[in-house]
Design a protein around this motif. Structure first.
Motif, short mmCIF file in Angstrom:
data_model
loop_
_atom_site.label_atom_id
_atom_site.label_comp_id
_atom_site.label_asym_id
_atom_site.label_seq_id
_atom_site.Cartn_x
_atom_site.Cartn_y
_atom_site.Cartn_z
N TYR A 77 0.81 -1.23 0.11
CA TYR A 77 -0.05 0.09 0.01
C TYR A 77 0.96 1.33 0.14
O TYR A 77 0.28 2.16 -0.66
N ILE A 78 2.17 1.23 0.58
CA ILE A 78 2.89 2.42 0.64
C ILE A 78 3.84 2.54 -0.45
O ILE A 78 3.53 3.38 -1.31
N ILE A 79 4.73 1.56 -0.55
CA ILE A 79 5.73 1.71 -1.55
C ILE A 79 5.15 1.52 -2.93
O ILE A 79 5.59 2.36 -3.82
N LYS A 80 4.56 0.68 -3.35
CA LYS A 80 3.90 0.36 -4.73
C LYS A 80 2.90 1.69 -5.02
O LYS A 80 3.13 2.09 -6.38
N ASN A 81 2.20 2.28 -4.29
CA ASN A 81 1.70 3.52 -4.44
C ASN A 81 2.64 4.69 -4.95
O ASN A 81 2.10 5.73 -5.25
N LEU A 82 3.69 4.76 -4.05
CA LEU A 82 4.74 5.98 -4.30
C LEU A 82 5.39 5.97 -5.34
O LEU A 82 5.72 6.74 -6.14
N VAL A 83 6.09 4.54 -5.78
CA VAL A 83 6.80 4.38 -6.88
C VAL A 83 5.99 4.35 -8.09
O VAL A 83 6.66 4.79 -9.31
N ASN A 84 4.86 3.75 -8.21
CA ASN A 84 4.05 3.62 -9.31
C ASN A 84 4.74 3.02 -10.62
O ASN A 84 4.58 3.07 -11.78
N ARG A 85 5.59 1.61 -10.35
CA ARG A 85 6.28 1.03 -11.35
C ARG A 85 5.36 -0.21 -11.89
O ARG A 85 5.00 -0.95 -11.03
N MET A 86 5.02 -0.03 -13.20
CA MET A 86 3.99 -1.12 -13.52
C MET A 86 4.63 -2.36 -13.52
O MET A 86 5.66 -2.54 -13.86
N ARG A 87 3.67 -3.45 -13.35
CA ARG A 87 4.42 -5.04 -13.52
C ARG A 87 4.63 -5.22 -14.94
O ARG A 87 4.05 -4.56 -15.81
N PRO A 88 5.72 -5.98 -15.17
CA PRO A 88 6.03 -6.44 -16.45
C PRO A 88 4.79 -6.99 -17.42
O PRO A 88 4.72 -6.90 -18.50
N CYS A 89 4.02 -7.84 -16.65
CA CYS A 89 2.93 -8.46 -17.54
C CYS A 89 1.72 -7.24 -17.53
O CYS A 89 0.81 -7.61 -18.41
N ARG A 90 1.82 -6.06 -17.09
CA ARG A 90 0.92 -4.94 -17.42
C ARG A 90 1.28 -4.16 -18.65
O ARG A 90 0.70 -3.41 -18.88
N LEU A 91 2.50 -4.37 -19.38
CA LEU A 91 3.24 -3.44 -20.33
C LEU A 91 2.69 -4.28 -21.68
O LEU A 91 3.25 -5.30 -21.69
N ASP A 92 2.12 -3.60 -22.55
CA ASP A 92 2.02 -4.19 -23.68
C ASP A 92 3.19 -4.46 -24.60
O ASP A 92 2.97 -5.24 -25.27
N ASP A 93 4.11 -3.77 -24.44
CA ASP A 93 5.50 -4.28 -25.07
C ASP A 93 6.08 -5.47 -24.65
O ASP A 93 6.86 -6.40 -25.38
N LEU A 94 5.80 -5.73 -23.31
CA LEU A 94 6.26 -7.04 -22.77
C LEU A 94 5.42 -8.18 -22.88
O LEU A 94 5.94 -9.42 -22.96
N LYS A 95 4.01 -8.06 -22.77
CA LYS A 95 3.29 -8.87 -22.76
C LYS A 95 3.56 -10.18 -23.64
O LYS A 95 3.53 -11.45 -23.42
N PRO A 96 3.82 -10.07 -24.98
CA PRO A 96 4.11 -10.99 -25.90
C PRO A 96 5.48 -11.70 -25.73
O PRO A 96 5.61 -12.88 -25.96
N LEU A 97 6.14 -11.07 -24.89
CA LEU A 97 7.54 -11.92 -24.69
C LEU A 97 7.70 -12.55 -23.18
O LEU A 97 8.66 -13.34 -23.00
N ILE A 98 6.59 -12.53 -22.63
CA ILE A 98 6.54 -12.88 -21.35
C ILE A 98 5.96 -14.51 -21.38
O ILE A 98 4.84 -14.79 -21.95
#
Length: 191
Positions: A77-98
């Protein structure tokens, strides 16, 4: 500098995520599940009860709960919402590579890994509080490593997320353990 670290993290993630074996898929899902922890928590409580008795086990349980709450709240709740770094599986350019076999992606943000933080905090706090043989300590420390590995395998965390989560878990476990040790002499004195 940050872009360079993110590039390295992304490359390492893709290299590690590609190391897969189909029979490991259900094992990695199990390692990322919460039900896995029920027997381990039961084992820690049983060990405390056997070695220390009733009242110290209640104290152990209270501080174990505080450890898990501190770890989960700070990571989820604290760090994830402060940093806001998207998960790799949420990135359209990475999804096909995962590597994907239908696993869940999880929430929007991934830094830091709550699984890595919580599993290491739980195990390390328990190991610091209870006395175990060296072989048992090593066996128990393998579990947070496997949980952390499963997060990369499933494509939901970068290695940097996992490493940072593990460091957070270590810091919280050591801090809560230290605070518990301060309280113990007061309890034994009757204050």
């Amino acid at each position: 500098m940050i872009e360079s670290l993110q590039s390295i993290d992304r490359s390492l993630f893709l290299s590690l995520n590609r190391l897969h074996i189909s029979w490991l898929d259900p094992v990695m899902n199990l390692l990322s599940g919460q039900a896995l922890w029920i027997p381990f928590i039961g084992f820690f409580f049983w060990s405390s009860w056997k070695k220390n008795g009733k009242v110290p086990t209640y104290l152990f349980g209270l501080f174990l709960l505080l450890t898990l709450i501190a770890s989960d709240v700070s990571s989820s709740y604290i760090i994830k919402n402060l940093v806001n770094r998207m998960r790799p599986c949420r990135l359209d350019d990475l999804k096909p590579l995962i590597y994907s076999f239908g696993q869940k992606c999880g929430g929007k943000f991934g830094f830091v890994s709550s699984h890595a933080a919580n599993s290491l905090a739980l195990v390390l706090f328990s190991l610091r509080t209870l006395s175990f043989r060296q072989k048992t300590i090593y066996a128990l420390l393998i579990l947070p490593f496997l949980v952390s590995w499963s997060r990369i395998y499933l494509g939901v965390h970068y290695p940097g997320d996992v490493l940072s989560g593990a460091l957070l878990g270590v810091m919280i476990a050591l801090l809560v353990h230290k605070e518990m040790r301060k309280l113990e002499p007061r309890l034994s004195d009757g204050n």
